[in-house]
Design a protein around this motif. Structure first.
Motif, short mmCIF file in Angstrom:
data_model
loop_
_atom_site.label_atom_id
_atom_site.label_comp_id
_atom_site.label_asym_id
_atom_site.label_seq_id
_atom_site.Cartn_x
_atom_site.Cartn_y
_atom_site.Cartn_z
N LEU A 64 1.90 5.52 -3.25
CA LEU A 64 2.88 6.26 -2.38
C LEU A 64 1.99 7.33 -1.79
O LEU A 64 1.40 8.27 -2.57
CB LEU A 64 3.88 7.06 -2.95
CG LEU A 64 4.71 7.84 -2.40
CD1 LEU A 64 5.34 7.31 -0.96
CD2 LEU A 64 5.70 8.53 -3.15
N TYR A 66 2.08 10.70 0.87
CA TYR A 66 3.10 11.36 1.61
C TYR A 66 2.29 12.80 2.02
O TYR A 66 1.47 13.06 1.49
CB TYR A 66 4.40 11.58 0.83
CG TYR A 66 4.25 12.18 -0.53
CD1 TYR A 66 4.66 13.83 -0.48
CD2 TYR A 66 3.95 11.95 -1.58
CE1 TYR A 66 4.70 14.38 -1.41
CE2 TYR A 66 3.64 12.62 -2.53
CZ TYR A 66 4.16 13.76 -2.70
OH TYR A 66 4.08 14.56 -3.82
N ILE A 127 11.90 9.55 -4.92
CA ILE A 127 11.88 8.35 -4.23
C ILE A 127 12.47 7.35 -5.42
O ILE A 127 11.85 7.46 -6.54
CB ILE A 127 10.74 7.96 -3.86
CG1 ILE A 127 10.38 8.56 -2.56
CG2 ILE A 127 10.52 6.21 -3.70
CD1 ILE A 127 9.09 7.79 -1.73
N ASP A 147 12.78 -1.70 -0.15
CA ASP A 147 12.16 -0.46 0.21
C ASP A 147 12.85 0.62 -0.77
O ASP A 147 13.88 0.45 -1.34
CB ASP A 147 12.46 -0.31 1.73
CG ASP A 147 11.86 -1.30 2.81
OD1 ASP A 147 10.72 -1.69 2.09
OD2 ASP A 147 12.39 -1.50 3.88
N TYR A 148 12.00 1.51 -0.65
CA TYR A 148 12.41 2.59 -1.15
C TYR A 148 13.62 3.52 -0.95
O TYR A 148 13.89 3.32 0.30
CB TYR A 148 11.34 3.85 -1.61
CG TYR A 148 10.77 4.37 -0.27
CD1 TYR A 148 11.45 5.19 0.48
CD2 TYR A 148 9.78 3.69 0.42
CE1 TYR A 148 11.05 5.83 1.79
CE2 TYR A 148 9.21 4.16 1.84
CZ TYR A 148 9.89 5.05 2.30
OH TYR A 148 9.69 5.39 3.62
N ILE A 179 6.84 10.80 4.60
CA ILE A 179 6.35 9.43 3.87
C ILE A 179 5.49 8.91 4.87
O ILE A 179 5.73 8.41 6.06
CB ILE A 179 7.50 8.40 3.39
CG1 ILE A 179 8.56 9.03 2.69
CG2 ILE A 179 6.86 7.11 2.81
CD1 ILE A 179 7.93 9.89 1.39
N TRP A 182 3.88 3.51 1.88
CA TRP A 182 4.64 2.92 0.44
C TRP A 182 4.09 1.59 0.25
O TRP A 182 4.31 0.70 1.05
CB TRP A 182 5.94 3.23 0.44
CG TRP A 182 6.90 2.38 -0.77
CD1 TRP A 182 7.47 1.10 -0.47
CD2 TRP A 182 6.73 2.70 -1.98
NE1 TRP A 182 7.84 0.58 -1.75
CE2 TRP A 182 7.66 1.65 -2.74
CE3 TRP A 182 6.66 3.92 -2.85
CZ2 TRP A 182 7.91 1.62 -4.08
CZ3 TRP A 182 6.96 3.97 -4.12
CH2 TRP A 182 7.52 2.83 -4.70
N CYS A 184 4.04 -1.79 -2.85
CA CYS A 184 4.44 -1.96 -4.19
C CYS A 184 4.03 -3.39 -4.54
O CYS A 184 4.25 -4.17 -3.43
CB CYS A 184 5.83 -1.62 -4.55
SG CYS A 184 6.47 -1.81 -6.22
#
Length: 193
Positions: A64, A66, A127, A147-148, A179, A182, A184
């Motif tokens: 992540l 930001y 988040i 998605d977060y 943000i 991101w 993952c």
């Protein structure tokens, strides 16, 4: 003898009054609680339990990036998602699988910002993710894209807590957080039997 009868009548009247007051106090509780108790018992024994997942735990590395007040920050960690059993959804009387997650580094929150209040309270901007999505449980995740989502946690000095969601616009305008990226690991394919 007359005196004993008067005392017996007073005791009988007192018991009758206490009984009536007790019934008046218990009746509303029973009227409200009884239907829920019956529904809970019904759901506990009659609603089918969903099948358990074949894969009950998996790890998902994430990155992540930001911006916080003009400065870029990066968090790299791993989500550990776990099967947590089932719960009854009282709204539609369905038992659903439940999932939890934690960070490999410790804790349950991906914290972007922590603020201390004047009264000693603490507010965290975080988040979150949907572990059911990453664990391949589309039945529970529904249309979740994985998605977060953004939320805040507020801890008060007296031990109370408050939690709520935050939109992207408010996150930037009020807290100076944006943000940037991101990523993952993808969700797993899971089977349930």
């Amino acid at each position: 003898m007359e005196e004993i009868r008067i005392k017996e009548k007073k005791v009988a009247i007192t018991l009758a009054i206490v009984s009536v007051i007790g019934a008046l106090l218990v009746a509303p509780f029973a009227i409200v609680a009884l239907p829920w108790t019956i529904m809970d018992i019904y759901a506990l024994f009659m609603v089918p339990v969903p099948p358990e997942p074949q894969i009950k735990q998996a790890e998902f590395p994430f990155t992540l990036t930001y911006e916080l007040n003009g400065e870029n920050k990066t968090i790299e960690d791993t989500l550990i998602c776990k099967y947590d059993g089932t719960e009854i959804n009282e709204g539609d009387f369905i038992k659903r699988r439940t999932w939890t997650y934690q960070l490999k580094s410790g804790g349950n929150d991906i914290v972007l910002l922590t603020q201390k209040g004047k009264s000693g309270s603490e507010k965290k901007i975080c988040i979150g993710i949907s572990p059911e999505f990453y664990m391949g449980d589309t039945e529970v995740a529904g249309t979740d894209t994985g998605d977060y989502f953004l939320y805040y946690l507020k801890h008060f000095v007296d031990g109370g807590e408050e939690e709520g969601s935050i939109g992207v616009k408010r996150l930037y305008e009020k807290y100076g957080v944006k943000i940037i990226h991101w990523s993952c690991a993808p969700p797993i394919e899971n089977t349930f039997s």
